[in-house]
Design an enzyme around this catalytic site. Sequence first.
Site, PDB file in Angstrom:
ATOM      1  N   SER A  96      -6.719  10.164   1.267  1.00  0.00           N
ATOM      2  CA  SER A  96      -7.147   8.945   1.942  1.00  0.00           C
ATOM      3  C   SER A  96      -8.351   9.221   2.842  1.00  0.00           C
ATOM      4  CB  SER A  96      -5.961   8.340   2.710  1.00  0.00           C
ATOM      5  OG  SER A  96      -6.223   7.025   3.118  1.00  0.00           O
TER       6      SER A  96
ATOM      7  N   ASP B 130      -1.093   1.524  -5.359  1.00  0.00           N
ATOM      8  CA  ASP B 130      -1.548   1.777  -3.989  1.00  0.00           C
ATOM      9  C   ASP B 130      -2.049   0.469  -3.380  1.00  0.00           C
ATOM     10  OD1 ASP B 130      -2.989   2.580  -1.680  1.00  0.00           O
ATOM     11  OD2 ASP B 130      -3.488   4.505  -2.589  1.00  0.00           O
TER      12      ASP B 130
ATOM     13  N   HIS C 243       0.561   5.057  -2.135  1.00  0.00           N
ATOM     14  CA  HIS C 243      -0.311   5.836  -1.250  1.00  0.00           C
ATOM     15  C   HIS C 243       0.445   6.925  -0.488  1.00  0.00           C
ATOM     16  CE1 HIS C 243      -4.331   6.028   0.520  1.00  0.00           C
ATOM     17  NE2 HIS C 243      -3.809   6.138   1.738  1.00  0.00           N
TER      18      HIS C 243
END
Length: 287
Positions: A155, A232, A265
């Site tokens: 991320s 995600d 995620h």
Amino acid sequence: MTASPSQNLVQQKQAACFGGTVAYYSHPSQVCDCEMRFSVFVPPQAANGPVPVLYYLSGLTCTEENFTAKAGAQRYAAEHGLMLVAPDTSPRGVNLPREDDAWDFGSSAGFYLDATAEPWSRHYRMYSYITQELPTLIAENFDIKADRIGIFGHSMGGHGALVLGLRNPALFKSISAFAPIAAPMQCPWGEKAFSNYLGPDRNTWRDYDATELVKRYGDSSRHILIDQGTADSFLDPQLMPQRFVDACQQVGQPVTLRLQPEYDHSYFFIATFMADHIRHHAAVLKA
């Protein structure tokens, strides 16, 4: 074998892990002008001589603990003889205005850049910390192959891995990312962070946007691996990895984007594909 620790490096705790050790450290950082923390996994192969190093950069809201406890990376690092280093995601406790007001800016959200705008510029210098101070500290205190270093992350940390890796090819020989913020100039997270840390001039933001940087630093000799879950919730509008892939294709930068159906995620996603990423880096760092 671990070298004699620097007097400035304080070990907080240590545990045996897959034939090696996991330990947590703190030290006074000159670059960030505060105490900084990181974790290190030393593989069993280090008992016989220097080993390659793989840096992992974590995402928003994380510390050095998340990856170390949740990703399951030590098992694979032990198999391949790689040291793992996981720094914290930002300075802590420097008492700046708005530092703790939001989860996506300030504490735990350093975005791996060197801030130029006040009041952030004194402490929020994660780019220099990870490319200069921390590697020096690791080389001084651990028996490593200093010319065999890779970088990956998740991320915000995936953004950091792409940016730091692209801009520092002499330091980082291999790059990969899980669900990176791949075009931060074009997403809300990136616009919020860059406008506050770097100021309003968008031209200066390009130095920390992987989609822009690959047009300058594309390297046909390095292959970049990216995994992205299709479930995600941040895929659009925050992550946008396809924009980075499109830029790579324009300049001949080898890249593989693997879209993983049903994965989100979380660290469940990261742990699932960790073996592939460790293998990706080991193929380069042990060549």
